[in-house]
Motif scaffolding. Structure first.
Motif, PDB file in Angstrom:
ATOM      1  N   VAL A  39       1.187  -8.263 -11.958  1.00  0.00           N
ATOM      2  CA  VAL A  39       0.474  -7.326 -11.104  1.00  0.00           C
ATOM      3  C   VAL A  39       1.392  -6.947  -9.937  1.00  0.00           C
ATOM      4  O   VAL A  39       2.073  -7.802  -9.376  1.00  0.00           O
ATOM      5  N   PHE A  63       2.322  -5.871  -6.226  1.00  0.00           N
ATOM      6  CA  PHE A  63       1.832  -5.991  -4.864  1.00  0.00           C
ATOM      7  C   PHE A  63       2.778  -5.238  -3.949  1.00  0.00           C
ATOM      8  O   PHE A  63       3.997  -5.309  -4.108  1.00  0.00           O
ATOM      9  N   GLU A  81      -2.618  -5.769  -3.670  1.00  0.00           N
ATOM     10  CA  GLU A  81      -2.511  -5.365  -5.067  1.00  0.00           C
ATOM     11  C   GLU A  81      -2.554  -3.848  -5.181  1.00  0.00           C
ATOM     12  O   GLU A  81      -3.378  -3.182  -4.541  1.00  0.00           O
ATOM     13  N   GLU A 108      -2.458 -13.448 -11.462  1.00  0.00           N
ATOM     14  CA  GLU A 108      -2.108 -12.041 -11.245  1.00  0.00           C
ATOM     15  C   GLU A 108      -0.590 -11.894 -11.120  1.00  0.00           C
ATOM     16  O   GLU A 108      -0.001 -10.968 -11.683  1.00  0.00           O
TER      17      GLU A 108
END
Length: 187
Positions: A174, A176, A181, A169
């Motif tokens: 991704v 955060f 997330e 991820e």
């Protein structure tokens, strides 16, 4: 002469470290995280012994905060408390603010690994200790082999990364926030 060699070597080490920092910062999507253990020690060294325990507690409040906003508040509190009387301590902490709080943009499960470089440094300290003792006794190939074997041996004591399944991820980019997330809503 010995002192000049030491100074020369220290400059080479610093130059190499600075070059590495420049290289890492040029790598796409690479974030910089400063080590909280070392930064804490550096800040405390700029304070009188009588204040170090309380200051250490304040610094721990920063990096132990569950959310970045709270960490920022503790950061500001530390600066407000110590800046007037101990500007060098406040400046030491303040100059790396962004790099110290980078870990909040990664999975919370990884924070304990990201906040400090001590595990890495303890491995290299072992290698450095052994290779410094035998440097003149062996060829560079045998010293390199020994260093490799020392690293393999040290690897057995390493703490495994918590939740390694989160690494893909992070690699995919991704986002955060505060270790969680951010779910995007498809348009």
């Amino acid at each position: 002469m010995w002192k000049n060699q030491i100074n020369s070597n220290n400059r080479n080490i610093v130059t190499k470290a600075e070059n590495m920092i420049v290289f890492v910062r040029k790598v796409d999507n690479c974030r910089w995280q400063r080590c909280w253990v070392h930064k804490t020690a550096n800040v405390l060294n700029k304070l009188p012994k009588s204040l170090q325990a309380k200051a250490k507690e304040k610094i721990h409040q920063i990096w132990m905060a569950p959310e970045k906003d709270e960490a920022e508040q503790h950061f500001d509190d530390f600066i407000n408390i110590y800046e007037a009387k101990y500007p060098s301590a406040a400046k030491c902490l303040k100059k790396d603010r962004e790099a110290l709080l980078t870990f909040y943009d990664f999975p919370a499960e990884h924070w304990r690994h990201i906040r400090t470089t001590n595990p890495i440094e303890s491995t290299f300290a072992t290698v450095r200790l052994r290779t410094a003792k035998v440097r003149s006794c062996f060829t560079s190939k045998t010293v390199l082999t020994m260093a490799f074997k020392l690293c393999q041996s040290a690897e057995k004591k390493w703490i495994k990364l918590h939740h390694p399944e989160r690494i893909p991820e992070v690699i995919r980019g991704v986002i955060f926030v505060n270790g969680m997330e951010v779910k995007r809503i498809a348009a």
